[in-house]
Design a protein around this motif. Structure first.
Motif, mmCIF file in Angstrom:
data_model
loop_
_atom_site.group_PDB
_atom_site.id
_atom_site.type_symbol
_atom_site.label_atom_id
_atom_site.label_comp_id
_atom_site.label_asym_id
_atom_site.label_seq_id
_atom_site.Cartn_x
_atom_site.Cartn_y
_atom_site.Cartn_z
ATOM 1 N N LEU A 158 -37.664 53.840 4.981
ATOM 2 C CA LEU A 158 -38.532 52.987 4.173
ATOM 3 C C LEU A 158 -39.907 53.624 3.986
ATOM 4 C CD1 LEU A 158 -37.777 49.418 5.624
ATOM 5 C CD2 LEU A 158 -36.809 50.503 3.580
ATOM 6 N N ASP A 159 -40.385 53.564 2.757
ATOM 7 C CA ASP A 159 -41.694 54.106 2.383
ATOM 8 C C ASP A 159 -42.732 52.995 2.472
ATOM 9 O OD1 ASP A 159 -43.942 55.119 1.122
ATOM 10 O OD2 ASP A 159 -43.041 55.158 -0.876
ATOM 11 N N ASN A 160 -43.657 53.132 3.418
ATOM 12 C CA ASN A 160 -44.702 52.132 3.610
ATOM 13 C C ASN A 160 -46.042 52.563 3.024
ATOM 14 O OD1 ASN A 160 -43.221 50.172 5.505
ATOM 15 N ND2 ASN A 160 -42.935 52.137 6.514
ATOM 16 N N SER A 161 -46.023 53.508 2.092
ATOM 17 C CA SER A 161 -47.291 53.994 1.552
ATOM 18 C C SER A 161 -48.111 52.899 0.856
ATOM 19 C CB SER A 161 -47.057 55.176 0.610
ATOM 20 O OG SER A 161 -46.276 54.804 -0.508
ATOM 21 N N PRO A 162 -47.498 51.834 0.280
ATOM 22 C CA PRO A 162 -48.355 50.776 -0.270
ATOM 23 C C PRO A 162 -49.244 50.120 0.792
ATOM 24 C CG PRO A 162 -46.175 50.612 -1.216
ATOM 25 C CD PRO A 162 -46.081 51.638 -0.122
ATOM 26 N N TYR A 163 -48.721 49.975 2.000
ATOM 27 C CA TYR A 163 -49.551 49.438 3.093
ATOM 28 C C TYR A 163 -50.708 50.378 3.379
ATOM 29 C CZ TYR A 163 -51.049 48.238 7.826
ATOM 30 O OH TYR A 163 -51.816 47.926 8.936
ATOM 31 N N GLN A 164 -50.413 51.682 3.475
ATOM 32 C CA GLN A 164 -51.471 52.662 3.731
ATOM 33 C C GLN A 164 -52.463 52.706 2.581
ATOM 34 O OE1 GLN A 164 -51.801 54.283 6.577
ATOM 35 N NE2 GLN A 164 -49.899 53.490 7.453
ATOM 36 N N ALA A 165 -51.964 52.572 1.356
ATOM 37 C CA ALA A 165 -52.844 52.590 0.185
ATOM 38 C C ALA A 165 -53.817 51.409 0.215
ATOM 39 C CB ALA A 165 -52.011 52.563 -1.093
ATOM 40 N N ALA A 166 -53.336 50.252 0.633
ATOM 41 C CA ALA A 166 -54.211 49.083 0.720
ATOM 42 C C ALA A 166 -55.304 49.298 1.769
ATOM 43 C CB ALA A 166 -53.398 47.832 1.038
ATOM 44 N N VAL B 228 -58.450 49.743 8.677
ATOM 45 C CA VAL B 228 -57.614 50.560 9.552
ATOM 46 C C VAL B 228 -56.412 49.726 9.988
ATOM 47 C CG1 VAL B 228 -59.511 51.996 10.377
ATOM 48 C CG2 VAL B 228 -58.935 49.888 11.608
ATOM 49 N N TYR B 229 -55.397 50.421 10.485
ATOM 50 C CA TYR B 229 -54.188 49.734 10.940
ATOM 51 C C TYR B 229 -54.511 48.696 12.005
ATOM 52 C CZ TYR B 229 -49.888 48.891 13.545
ATOM 53 O OH TYR B 229 -48.835 48.280 14.188
ATOM 54 N N ASP B 230 -53.869 47.543 11.906
ATOM 55 C CA ASP B 230 -53.876 46.578 13.004
ATOM 56 C C ASP B 230 -52.553 45.825 12.970
ATOM 57 O OD1 ASP B 230 -54.248 43.769 11.656
ATOM 58 O OD2 ASP B 230 -55.787 45.019 10.729
ATOM 59 N N ASP B 231 -52.181 45.254 14.106
ATOM 60 C CA ASP B 231 -50.867 44.629 14.238
ATOM 61 C C ASP B 231 -50.669 43.490 13.238
ATOM 62 O OD1 ASP B 231 -50.227 46.367 16.263
ATOM 63 O OD2 ASP B 231 -50.695 44.962 17.889
ATOM 64 N N ALA B 232 -51.723 42.720 12.975
ATOM 65 C CA ALA B 232 -51.582 41.562 12.087
ATOM 66 C C ALA B 232 -51.298 41.982 10.648
ATOM 67 C CB ALA B 232 -52.840 40.697 12.153
ATOM 68 N N SER B 233 -52.068 42.928 10.131
ATOM 69 C CA SER B 233 -51.844 43.355 8.741
ATOM 70 C C SER B 233 -50.510 44.070 8.607
ATOM 71 C CB SER B 233 -52.990 44.252 8.270
ATOM 72 O OG SER B 233 -53.027 45.475 8.991
ATOM 73 N N TRP B 234 -50.118 44.827 9.645
ATOM 74 C CA TRP B 234 -48.822 45.508 9.601
ATOM 75 C C TRP B 234 -47.684 44.490 9.603
ATOM 76 C CZ3 TRP B 234 -46.153 49.397 8.159
ATOM 77 C CH2 TRP B 234 -44.880 49.639 8.700
ATOM 78 N N ASP B 235 -47.773 43.472 10.446
ATOM 79 C CA ASP B 235 -46.711 42.463 10.478
ATOM 80 C C ASP B 235 -46.633 41.729 9.140
ATOM 81 O OD1 ASP B 235 -44.685 40.931 12.096
ATOM 82 O OD2 ASP B 235 -46.019 39.289 11.532
ATOM 83 N N ALA B 236 -47.776 41.461 8.535
ATOM 84 C CA ALA B 236 -47.766 40.799 7.226
ATOM 85 C C ALA B 236 -47.027 41.648 6.200
ATOM 86 C CB ALA B 236 -49.196 40.522 6.766
ATOM 87 N N TRP B 237 -47.248 42.976 6.248
ATOM 88 C CA TRP B 237 -46.539 43.877 5.336
ATOM 89 C C TRP B 237 -45.038 43.865 5.615
ATOM 90 C CZ3 TRP B 237 -45.939 46.585 1.118
ATOM 91 C CH2 TRP B 237 -45.028 47.641 1.093
#
Length: 290
Positions: free
Chosen positions: A104-112, A119-128
């Motif tokens: 799976l390509d998660n680049s949209p999460y990184q782009a946001a 920066v990465y955090d557990d909450a925003s990652w789980d939302a993605w």
């Protein structure tokens, strides 16, 4: 006499130069632009370059060629000895894959994150993850379908959490990845009988779990830790972990490009996650060679 005119002009030239270098007056417009972000080029390369798609695609095509070889060789096994706790001969075939930046390509999460200066955090990652809208890495879906059609079970060994399994399986299935049994997903936190990893993110026990029931033909991921346990995540420690298996790279183990994040990055700043962005950047700069 010939020098008098240039000498008289010198004070005027110096005054003009001083005007050009003084700070803008209060209230004058100041040029602005996007804030600098260390991950911009990496995310832009993944999302925008033909080269990324070609590299990923050729990795998966080569993996398919090796899969054919492995199926014909009953002695073939891609687990490191430390992860192989029982004989592989006679077991049904399987492939172990990572999920993120592998299937799976998660680049949209990184782009946001780049867009928002976050920066990465557990909450925003789980939302993605819960949005279930990641797309396939180029070549991954074709590989998975062909492998499954040949009777190969694909195990998705991920450092998404075990609790994120339902959303991840939904995402994979919606894209057409062959995952008939949710037990093919082994997330971080999955408990393996008689096996304890040094860290929750280590995948050694989960690889051993797959090996108990299957002969593993290939391992595919975007980080070395997807194939073998790394006890010392330093530059030299990573080299030492892989060195015994160098002949397997491109044969039994396949590594996809993952420039946006990974244990390779934390090794550059000595795994010191207490450092702020400036501190991490300085450690990375210290590792550059000139």
């Amino acid at each position: 006499m010939t020098l008098s005119r240039p000498l008289r002009l010198l004070p005027l030239v110096l005054a003009l130069a001083a005007c050009q270098t003084t700070a803008p007056r209060e209230g004058a417009p100041v040029a602005t632009g996007p804030a600098a972000n260390d991950n911009l080029n990496a995310v832009a390369w993944v999302q925008g370059s033909l080269e990324y798609r070609l590299v990923a695609g050729q990795t998966w095509r080569q993996a398919l060629l090796q899969l054919d070889r492995a199926l014909k060789n009953p002695a073939w096994d891609a687990l490191a000895p430390a992860d192989r706790g029982n004989p592989a001969t006679g077991l049904p075939p399987a492939v172990i894959v990572d999920v993120d930046e592998t299937m799976l390509d998660n680049s949209p999460y990184q782009a946001a994150l780049v867009r928002d200066g976050a920066v990465y955090d557990d909450a925003s990652w789980d939302a993605w993850v819960q949005q279930r809208r990641a797309k396939p890495v180029p070549g991954a879906l074709e590989f998975a379908r062909i492998a499954a059609a040949q009777g190969v079970t694909i195990f998705y060994v991920s450092n998404r959490t075990d609790a994120q399994g339902p959303a991840t399986v939904d995402n994979l299935r919606a894209l057409g990845f062959p995952i008939p049994d949710p037990a093919q997903y082994l997330g971080m936190g999955y408990q393996v009988e008689d096996c304890v990893d040094p860290k929750p993110s280590d995948k050694g026990c989960r690889r051993r779990h797959v090996g108990r029931s299957h002969r593993v033909l290939l391992q595919i991921g975007d980080q070395i830790g997807d194939m073998v346990s790394i006890t010392d995540n330093s530059l030299s420690g990573r080299e030492q972990a892989v060195a015994p298996f160098a002949p397997w790279i491109g044969e039994r183990w396949f590594v996809l490009p993952g420039p946006t994040y990974g244990s390779w990055e934390s090794a550059l700043y000595d795994n010191d996650r207490s450092l702020d962005e400036a501190g991490r950047r300085q450690r990375k700069l210290d590792h550059l060679r000139y």
